[in-house]
Write a protein that holds these residues in place. Structure first.
Motif, PDB file in Angstrom:
ATOM      1  N   PHE A 173       3.556   9.089  10.575  1.00 20.13           N
ATOM      2  CA  PHE A 173       2.176   9.137  10.086  1.00 20.13           C
ATOM      3  C   PHE A 173       1.282  10.017  10.950  1.00 20.13           C
ATOM      4  CE2 PHE A 173       3.727   5.055   8.436  1.00 20.13           C
ATOM      5  CZ  PHE A 173       3.350   5.143   7.096  1.00 20.13           C
TER       6      PHE A 173
ATOM      7  N   ALA B 280      -6.660   3.504   6.492  1.00 16.65           N
ATOM      8  CA  ALA B 280      -5.728   2.763   5.641  1.00 16.65           C
ATOM      9  C   ALA B 280      -4.461   3.559   5.373  1.00 16.65           C
ATOM     10  CB  ALA B 280      -6.424   2.395   4.332  1.00 16.65           C
ATOM     11  N   GLU B 281      -4.592   4.901   5.340  1.00 15.72           N
ATOM     12  CA  GLU B 281      -3.410   5.722   5.049  1.00 15.72           C
ATOM     13  C   GLU B 281      -2.365   5.661   6.170  1.00 15.72           C
ATOM     14  OE1 GLU B 281      -6.180   8.177   7.493  1.00 15.72           O
ATOM     15  OE2 GLU B 281      -6.359   6.759   5.810  1.00 15.72           O
ATOM     16  N   ARG B 282      -2.758   5.094   7.313  1.00 17.77           N
ATOM     17  CA  ARG B 282      -1.814   4.986   8.428  1.00 17.77           C
ATOM     18  C   ARG B 282      -1.554   3.541   8.812  1.00 17.77           C
ATOM     19  NH1 ARG B 282      -3.687   8.759  13.273  1.00 17.77           N
ATOM     20  NH2 ARG B 282      -1.611   8.166  13.954  1.00 17.77           N
ATOM     21  N   SER B 283      -2.072   2.593   8.081  1.00 19.44           N
ATOM     22  CA  SER B 283      -1.968   1.178   8.428  1.00 19.44           C
ATOM     23  C   SER B 283      -0.810   0.510   7.693  1.00 19.44           C
ATOM     24  CB  SER B 283      -3.277   0.455   8.078  1.00 19.44           C
ATOM     25  OG  SER B 283      -4.352   0.969   8.840  1.00 19.44           O
TER      26      SER B 283
ATOM     27  N   ARG C 119      -2.332  13.848  11.431  1.00 16.26           N
ATOM     28  CA  ARG C 119      -3.668  14.283  11.853  1.00 16.26           C
ATOM     29  C   ARG C 119      -3.758  14.456  13.361  1.00 16.26           C
ATOM     30  NH1 ARG C 119      -8.174  10.757   8.988  1.00 16.26           N
ATOM     31  NH2 ARG C 119      -9.430  12.352  10.017  1.00 16.26           N
TER      32      ARG C 119
ATOM     33  N   THR D 196       0.854  -1.190   0.000  1.00 19.61           N
ATOM     34  CA  THR D 196       0.000   0.000   0.000  1.00 19.61           C
ATOM     35  C   THR D 196       0.888   1.237   0.000  1.00 19.61           C
ATOM     36  OG1 THR D 196      -0.056   0.161   2.410  1.00 19.61           O
ATOM     37  CG2 THR D 196      -1.705  -1.274   1.360  1.00 19.61           C
ATOM     38  N   PRO D 197       0.327   2.413  -0.272  1.00 21.20           N
ATOM     39  CA  PRO D 197       1.158   3.633  -0.241  1.00 21.20           C
ATOM     40  C   PRO D 197       1.874   3.841   1.094  1.00 21.20           C
ATOM     41  CG  PRO D 197      -0.922   4.072  -1.338  1.00 21.20           C
ATOM     42  CD  PRO D 197      -1.021   2.671  -0.800  1.00 21.20           C
ATOM     43  N   ALA D 198       1.190   3.567   2.184  1.00 20.15           N
ATOM     44  CA  ALA D 198       1.831   3.739   3.495  1.00 20.15           C
ATOM     45  C   ALA D 198       2.989   2.767   3.655  1.00 20.15           C
ATOM     46  CB  ALA D 198       0.806   3.534   4.605  1.00 20.15           C
TER      47      ALA D 198
ATOM     48  N   ARG E 150       6.129   3.836   1.758  1.00 17.01           N
ATOM     49  CA  ARG E 150       6.914   4.864   2.479  1.00 17.01           C
ATOM     50  C   ARG E 150       7.856   4.196   3.488  1.00 17.01           C
ATOM     51  NH1 ARG E 150       3.293   9.311   5.202  1.00 17.01           N
ATOM     52  NH2 ARG E 150       5.406   9.964   5.837  1.00 17.01           N
TER      53      ARG E 150
END
Length: 485
Positions: A25, A37-40, A28, A7-9, A12
């Motif tokens: 991450f 999902a952006e932090r998983s 926020r 995934t994108p995260a 990284r």
């Protein structure tokens, strides 16, 4: 694992791993926020990186992630990991497993975990669990840590079962165990643990009502065990511990009302500090312990103590004997009389040059012993106590002798006894005649030359018997004094 499967995260994290760059991450909410999902990051991805991740010449690879949600089980059991692991402000869905693993450095600071399984692991650096919230068991039994173990500000909640919330049995730490402000619900097990430096439990809050809150039999600490302002509900068991420095419990609150609050029996301790704060609720057990300096405030003592075979060199702060004796009266060491405890307190006063207090402790020892004797022994003990205070109040014997001498001299001055051989008797002296009756060894020739009658004969018998009692008790007191010296 191919990077196209990530995934994108996760991409990284994968790219940053090669150079040891930190991936944060927390864009926020640094404390968590929404774990989307952006932090998983999947635990399997982290495992693949640590075991077979990419490498570049001249770069030091490391896993440094902040504010991520780790999904799945991070399973590194018996793995050899050469990279630093730093997962801060992360949330783990499942308990990470490091049992038997060989790690360089593990930092989970400020993370939330359902538990931690790292028994028998070997960590060449430090293990940092600072301010972690762990809603389950932490299993570190038999783990070897070359650096320090950090639990400062952590919150550990066991599963409520019989197993310890924090299992540190047989752990080996080559530096300090730092757990200042630790909050733990359930037992902390430190049996057989070896801490080369100090243990810091200052301002910790430990709770396991009605059971062992700290179980640390045969604990070895290289320096100090500092637990100032500790709040412990449950039993602290330090039986057989070795602490060459000090166990510092200043201003601590120890509570286990229906049992033992602190058991430090068969220990070797440089200094034990129990001062300030509320009295201990529950028994204090110091049986067969060797302490260099016992810094114990009388008002800190509970209603029940066990002091059999306790030895200490110095007792501070210096307090009146009236404040120290209740400690010995409360002794419940499975024996009706513990003379060793009185001898220890006597020696402590003598080391400070307070011989008066030392004699009062010895007097209290004889009175306590008197309670264990049969009726005739108790009767004779009362006689010795009233007359000369068991030899520890010699001036009292002089007062008795002078009073009886005055009584006899006045009585026989008013009524001279008849001589046994008129014309051959010496001149009658009421003073020396009374002395002849009172002192059984010395003779002035008066008693054998005169014979009182009636009530005066009864008085002479009383003086003779009283003289023998006084002489016996004085000799007993002198003998005891000489033997002490």
């Amino acid at each position: 694992m191919e990077i196209n499967d990530l995934t994108p995260a996760e991409r990284r994290v994968w790219r940053a791993f090669v150079t040891g760059e930190t991936v944060d991450f927390r864009d926020r909410d640094a404390d968590g926020g929404e774990w989307g999902a952006e932090r998983s990051v999947r635990a399997g991805v982290l495992r693949a990186l640590l075991l077979n991740g990419p490498a570049e010449p001249g770069e030091v690879a490391a896993l440094k992630v902040m504010g991520a949600r780790i999904t799945g089980e991070l399973d590194l059991r018996y793995a050899v990991v050469e990279q630093v692991i730093r997962l801060n402000y992360c949330r783990f869905d499942e308990t990470p497993r490091f049992a038997g693993a060989q790690l360089q450095y593990l930092n989970l600071r400020d993370s939330v975990l359902p538990g931690l399984a790292a028994a028998r692991a070997r960590i060449d650096g430090s293990l940092r669990l600072t301010r972690c919230r762990i809603d389950g068991q932490v299993r570190l039994g038999g783990t070897q840590i070359a650096g320090a173990l950090f639990l400062d500000g952590a919150e550990v909640t066991g599963d409520g079962g019989p197993l310890p919330a924090l299992a540190l049995n047989q752990v080996s730490v080559d530096d300090d165990l730092c757990a200042r402000g630790l909050k733990a619900r359930g037992m902390i097990r430190l049996d057989g643990a070896r801490i080369a430096g100090s243990v810091d439990l200052e301002e910790a809050e430990l709770s396991h009502p009605g059971a062992n809150v700290v179980q640390a039999e045969a604990l070895e600490v290289g320096a100090n065990l500092v637990a100032r302002r500790l709040r412990a509900t449950g039993r602290i068991d330090l039986r057989g511990a070795r602490v060459p420095g000090r166990i510092d419990l200043l201003d601590s609150t120890l509570s286990n009302p229906d049992g033992t609050a602190l058991r430090a029996s068969s220990c070797v301790i440089g200094e034990l500090w129990l001062r300030k704060g509320a009295p201990i609720e529950g028994m204090l057990n110091l049986r067969a312990t060797e302490i260099g300096q016992l810094n114990l405030a009388p008002e800190k003592l509970p209603d029940q103590v066990r002091l059999l075979d306790l030895t200490y060199t110095f007792l501070t702060p210096h307090a009146p004997v009236e404040a120290r004796l209740p400690m010995l009266e409360r002794d419940d060491s499975y024996t009706p009389f513990n003379p060793h405890a009185y001898e220890q307190l006597t020696a402590a006063y003598r080391r400070t040059g307070d011989d008066t207090s030392a004699r009062l402790v010895q007097l209290a020892k004889q009175r306590r012993h008197r309670r264990t004797l049969p009726w005739y022994g108790r009767l004779w003990g009362h006689v010795q106590d009233i007359t000369v205070g068991y030899g520890f109040r010699p001036l009292r014997a002089g007062v008795w002798l002078l009073s009886l001498l005055a009584l006899g001299s006045i009585a026989f001055h008013l009524h001279h006894p008849a001589p046994l051989k008129p014309g051959e008797s010496p001149h009658f002296s009421p003073v020396f005649y009374t002395l002849d009756l009172l002192l059984p060894i010395i003779s002035f020739g008066q008693e054998s030359a005169f014979a009182p009658t009636g009530g005066y004969q009864t008085l002479s018998y009383v003086l003779i018997v009283t003289g023998w009692i006084l002489a016996t008790t004085v000799v007993t007191g002198i003998t005891r004094t000489v033997s002490r010296q």
